[in-house]
Design a protein around this motif. Structure first.
Motif, mmCIF file in Angstrom:
data_model
loop_
_atom_site.group_PDB
_atom_site.id
_atom_site.type_symbol
_atom_site.label_atom_id
_atom_site.label_comp_id
_atom_site.label_asym_id
_atom_site.label_seq_id
_atom_site.Cartn_x
_atom_site.Cartn_y
_atom_site.Cartn_z
ATOM 1 N N MET A 296 -11.418 -4.372 -6.956
ATOM 2 C CA MET A 296 -11.873 -4.039 -8.305
ATOM 3 C C MET A 296 -13.394 -3.994 -8.387
ATOM 4 S SD MET A 296 -9.450 -5.928 -11.106
ATOM 5 C CE MET A 296 -7.780 -5.345 -11.426
ATOM 6 N N ILE A 297 -14.052 -4.736 -7.506
ATOM 7 C CA ILE A 297 -15.519 -4.753 -7.506
ATOM 8 C C ILE A 297 -16.061 -3.432 -6.997
ATOM 9 C CG2 ILE A 297 -17.544 -5.933 -6.585
ATOM 10 C CD1 ILE A 297 -15.767 -8.425 -6.268
ATOM 11 N N SER A 298 -15.437 -2.933 -5.926
ATOM 12 C CA SER A 298 -15.839 -1.642 -5.356
ATOM 13 C C SER A 298 -14.676 -1.098 -4.536
ATOM 14 C CB SER A 298 -17.068 -1.792 -4.461
ATOM 15 O OG SER A 298 -17.284 -0.603 -3.710
ATOM 16 N N PRO A 299 -14.407 0.191 -4.616
ATOM 17 C CA PRO A 299 -13.340 0.768 -3.797
ATOM 18 C C PRO A 299 -13.678 0.792 -2.313
ATOM 19 C CG PRO A 299 -14.545 2.490 -4.945
ATOM 20 C CD PRO A 299 -15.059 1.190 -5.484
ATOM 21 N N LEU A 300 -14.938 0.498 -1.980
ATOM 22 C CA LEU A 300 -15.360 0.528 -0.577
ATOM 23 C C LEU A 300 -15.138 -0.804 0.136
ATOM 24 C CD1 LEU A 300 -18.711 2.499 -0.991
ATOM 25 C CD2 LEU A 300 -16.419 3.390 -0.538
ATOM 26 N N VAL A 301 -14.732 -1.846 -0.604
ATOM 27 C CA VAL A 301 -14.522 -3.161 0.013
ATOM 28 C C VAL A 301 -13.504 -3.064 1.143
ATOM 29 C CG1 VAL A 301 -13.642 -5.491 -0.363
ATOM 30 C CG2 VAL A 301 -15.174 -4.445 -2.053
ATOM 31 N N PHE A 302 -12.416 -2.350 0.897
ATOM 32 C CA PHE A 302 -11.370 -2.210 1.907
ATOM 33 C C PHE A 302 -11.316 -0.799 2.490
ATOM 34 C CE2 PHE A 302 -9.792 -5.567 -0.999
ATOM 35 C CZ PHE A 302 -9.772 -6.621 -0.092
ATOM 36 N N GLY A 303 -12.248 0.044 2.107
ATOM 37 C CA GLY A 303 -12.270 1.405 2.623
ATOM 38 C C GLY A 303 -11.517 2.364 1.730
ATOM 39 N N ARG A 304 -12.153 3.456 1.350
ATOM 40 C CA ARG A 304 -11.532 4.445 0.465
ATOM 41 C C ARG A 304 -10.824 5.502 1.299
ATOM 42 N NH1 ARG A 304 -9.759 4.912 -4.489
ATOM 43 N NH2 ARG A 304 -11.690 4.648 -5.653
ATOM 44 N N GLY A 305 -9.556 5.768 0.982
ATOM 45 C CA GLY A 305 -8.818 6.834 1.655
ATOM 46 C C GLY A 305 -8.074 6.350 2.887
ATOM 47 N N ARG A 307 -8.114 7.373 5.929
ATOM 48 C CA ARG A 307 -8.874 7.324 7.188
ATOM 49 C C ARG A 307 -9.699 6.052 7.302
ATOM 50 N NH1 ARG A 307 -13.282 11.882 8.004
ATOM 51 N NH2 ARG A 307 -14.198 10.640 6.320
ATOM 52 N N ASP A 308 -10.272 5.578 6.184
ATOM 53 C CA ASP A 308 -11.213 4.453 6.231
ATOM 54 C C ASP A 308 -10.589 3.115 5.830
ATOM 55 O OD1 ASP A 308 -13.340 6.163 6.962
ATOM 56 O OD2 ASP A 308 -13.605 6.745 4.861
ATOM 57 N N PHE A 309 -9.325 3.118 5.431
ATOM 58 C CA PHE A 309 -8.670 1.869 5.016
ATOM 59 C C PHE A 309 -8.393 1.006 6.243
ATOM 60 C CE2 PHE A 309 -4.870 -0.604 3.853
ATOM 61 C CZ PHE A 309 -5.320 -1.197 2.679
ATOM 62 N N TRP A 310 -8.815 -0.276 6.204
ATOM 63 C CA TRP A 310 -8.708 -1.108 7.398
ATOM 64 C C TRP A 310 -7.827 -2.358 7.282
ATOM 65 C CZ3 TRP A 310 -10.299 -6.057 6.555
ATOM 66 C CH2 TRP A 310 -11.210 -6.279 5.515
ATOM 67 N N PRO A 311 -7.471 -2.891 6.082
ATOM 68 C CA PRO A 311 -6.655 -4.113 6.028
ATOM 69 C C PRO A 311 -5.273 -3.916 6.655
ATOM 70 C CG PRO A 311 -7.714 -3.730 3.919
ATOM 71 C CD PRO A 311 -7.903 -2.488 4.736
ATOM 72 N N PRO A 312 -4.567 -5.009 6.977
ATOM 73 C CA PRO A 312 -3.271 -4.903 7.659
ATOM 74 C C PRO A 312 -2.116 -4.544 6.726
ATOM 75 C CG PRO A 312 -3.842 -7.218 7.326
ATOM 76 C CD PRO A 312 -5.045 -6.419 6.897
ATOM 77 N N TRP A 313 -2.322 -4.617 5.407
ATOM 78 C CA TRP A 313 -1.232 -4.303 4.486
ATOM 79 C C TRP A 313 -1.225 -2.811 4.139
ATOM 80 C CZ3 TRP A 313 -5.244 -7.702 2.725
ATOM 81 C CH2 TRP A 313 -6.170 -7.101 1.876
ATOM 82 N N ASP A 314 -0.155 -2.388 3.443
ATOM 83 C CA ASP A 314 -0.044 -0.981 3.034
ATOM 84 C C ASP A 314 -1.181 -0.609 2.093
ATOM 85 O OD1 ASP A 314 2.389 -0.372 4.393
ATOM 86 O OD2 ASP A 314 3.495 -1.478 2.864
ATOM 87 N N ARG A 315 -1.690 0.612 2.234
ATOM 88 C CA ARG A 315 -2.782 1.076 1.380
ATOM 89 C C ARG A 315 -2.254 1.300 -0.036
ATOM 90 N NH1 ARG A 315 -5.241 6.152 0.054
ATOM 91 N NH2 ARG A 315 -3.594 7.234 1.193
ATOM 92 N N VAL A 316 -2.853 0.603 -0.999
ATOM 93 C CA VAL A 316 -2.423 0.696 -2.393
ATOM 94 C C VAL A 316 -3.640 0.814 -3.314
ATOM 95 C CG1 VAL A 316 -0.301 -0.636 -2.029
ATOM 96 C CG2 VAL A 316 -2.413 -1.830 -2.640
ATOM 97 N N GLU A 317 -3.363 1.045 -4.592
ATOM 98 C CA GLU A 317 -4.415 1.079 -5.602
ATOM 99 C C GLU A 317 -4.879 -0.350 -5.891
ATOM 100 O OE1 GLU A 317 -1.320 2.030 -5.888
ATOM 101 O OE2 GLU A 317 -1.189 4.151 -6.385
ATOM 102 N N PHE A 318 -6.194 -0.528 -6.059
ATOM 103 C CA PHE A 318 -6.747 -1.868 -6.299
ATOM 104 C C PHE A 318 -7.251 -2.076 -7.723
ATOM 105 C CE2 PHE A 318 -7.587 -1.393 -1.614
ATOM 106 C CZ PHE A 318 -6.621 -2.315 -1.227
ATOM 107 N N GLY A 319 -7.173 -1.084 -8.572
ATOM 108 C CA GLY A 319 -7.528 -1.283 -9.961
ATOM 109 C C GLY A 319 -8.997 -1.130 -10.283
ATOM 110 N N TYR A 320 -9.759 -0.444 -9.455
ATOM 111 C CA TYR A 320 -11.185 -0.240 -9.725
ATOM 112 C C TYR A 320 -11.356 0.624 -10.967
ATOM 113 C CZ TYR A 320 -16.029 1.273 -9.023
ATOM 114 O OH TYR A 320 -17.363 1.537 -9.188
ATOM 115 N N VAL A 321 -12.201 0.178 -11.901
ATOM 116 C CA VAL A 321 -12.464 0.940 -13.129
ATOM 117 C C VAL A 321 -13.945 1.219 -13.332
ATOM 118 C CG1 VAL A 321 -10.411 0.160 -14.375
ATOM 119 C CG2 VAL A 321 -12.509 -1.183 -14.503
ATOM 120 N N GLY A 322 -14.763 0.862 -12.379
ATOM 121 C CA GLY A 322 -16.203 1.098 -12.508
ATOM 122 C C GLY A 322 -16.966 -0.183 -12.812
ATOM 123 N N VAL A 323 -18.190 -0.241 -12.331
ATOM 124 C CA VAL A 323 -19.016 -1.444 -12.474
ATOM 125 C C VAL A 323 -19.349 -1.721 -13.935
ATOM 126 C CG1 VAL A 323 -21.240 -2.475 -11.902
ATOM 127 C CG2 VAL A 323 -19.990 -1.187 -10.160
#
Length: 404
Positions: A296-305, A307-323
């Motif tokens: 929620m802080i930034s979509p780049l924390v875990f990688g956007r998209g 190709r760039d997503f790196w955590p071990p869990w399934d890629r999901v929406e994190f609820g980012y709404v803007g700073v």
């Protein structure tokens, strides 16, 4: 300073606000204007599923209008797998008016038409949020441009929309959430509205929800229904008046009546699909891990998209709404914000999926819930609530946008 003389009439400032929201929507789909680029890169469901499906619908409708094919040709698609139901498939969006208009206009349905539909619905999401806040905050006695602009941009650029630029039907259904809740809100508040006015707004609620359902995504339609049910229950508890229940039922009947042409065949088809009986492991896939809230802080924390997503869990929406929205939302106070805090928490706990008991209880107890996957998409409710709370917070801590 906020105005203490709000009006229901739209002004040039409102038109300017909607123009800015439209430009923001176009900015998200800028590849529309660059030769050789598409949204999204790789296409998502747009290229692999929706475009071929829509092209088939456009071609068959064109043949029907020329008298070269019967209407029954819409019932079965012989080009998919070894043949599959077509009109009964919820995701074809065959009866959704914006789709249908383009199908009839473009027999060789171009990919740019599908991209334009994505852009339009991003705008619809932002415009709907702006209108919702205009009515919501007008009743409090003041209005400034940023009170609607900030929530509108926060909602239309939230994670569900940006993650699913390549899933047009998800974007289309989700875009109606503010408009549906706006109409429902206007129909249920009873402090100064006549019964006739309430019925009119209730009718609009049903028509708007029915349109959303026709756009063709069952889970997002269920999420909209969840928001409406929660708001209806909230108003019923607050007002303690049977009229709330009657108006809610009236809206539901109108919505079902409008969307029945698509919903009834889809419900009939459901029992022949794998979704008819998902086990809990499959139904809870793509849950939002609690650690994912850092996104929620930034979509780049875990990688956007992908190709760039790196955590071990399934890629999901994190609820980012803007700073901006996230920075001011905690300042939202007062009785008028209680529903939004409730909605934010409900959306969040369902989005957690298998990580809390809430999703499992819904899976067991709520009809139809066991046919849904990807619990993380319920974060749409949280994103809407945060956007609305940001608007409320700005009434006491306004940003310096009033110079407009």
């Amino acid at each position: 300073q906020p105005s203490n003389n709000p009006t229901t009439r739209f002004s040039r400032i409102d038109l300017l606000a909607l123009a800015l929201i439209l430009l923001a929507a176009l900015a998200f789909v800028w590849p529309l204007f660059v030769p050789g680029w598409i949204i999204t890169q790789g296409g998502g469901d747009l290229v692999s599923f929706l475009w071929p499906t829509y092209r088939y619908a456009a071609r068959i409708l064109h043949e029907i209008t020329l008298g070269h094919a019967p209407f029954s040709a819409l019932l079965w698609n012989p080009t998919l797998y070894s043949g599959a139901p077509f009109a009964a498939d919820n995701q074809t969006g065959l009866f959704y008016p914006p789709n249908l208009i383009l199908f009839l206009l473009f027999p060789d349905f171009p990919y740019t038409a599908l991209e334009a539909l994505v852009a339009f619905h991003l705008f619809l999401a932002g415009a709907g949020m702006y209108l919702y806040m205009r009515y919501e905050l007008r009743d409090l006695g003041f209005w400034n441009l940023e009170f609607g602009i900030v929530p509108a941009l926060a909602f239309m650029a939230s994670d569900v929309f940006i993650t699913h630029l390549g899933n047009y039907n998800i974007v289309a259904v989700s875009a109606y959430l503010p408009l549906v809740l706006l109409c429902l809100r206007q129909s249920l508040i009873t402090d100064y509205r006549s019964l006739t006015t309430s019925i009119r707004w209730s009718l609009l609620t049903g028509l708007t929800f029915g349109l959303a359902a026709l756009a063709g995504h069952a889970q997002m339609t269920f999420i909209l229904a969840t928001a409406c049910a929660l708001y209806g229950l909230y108003e019923l508890i607050v007002q303690r008046h049977y009229r709330v229940l009657l108006l809610g039922v009236f809206s539901a009947l109108i919505a079902f009546g409008l969307a029945a042409v698509a919903l009834l065949p889809a419900l009939e088809m459901l029992r022949y699909t794998a979704r008819a009986a998902l086990d809990y492991g499959e139904a809870s896939r793509w849950s939002l891990p609690p650690l994912g809230l850092a996104g929620m802080i930034s979509p780049l924390v875990f990688g956007r998209g992908a190709r760039d997503f790196w955590p071990p869990w399934d890629r999901v929406e994190f609820g980012y709404v803007g700073v901006v929205a996230l920075s001011v939302v905690l300042f939202a106070r007062g009785k008028r914000t209680r529903f939004f805090w409730l909605l934010a928490l409900v959306g969040l706990f369902i989005a957690f999926g298998k990580y809390t008991p809430v999703h499992y209880l819904l899976y067991k107890l709520v009809p139809g819930f066991s046919s849904l996957r990807v619990p993380a998409r319920f974060i749409l409710l949280t994103n809407f609530a945060f956007a609305a709370l940001a608007g409320h917070a700005l009434t006491s801590t306004p940003l310096p946008l009033s110079v407009i």
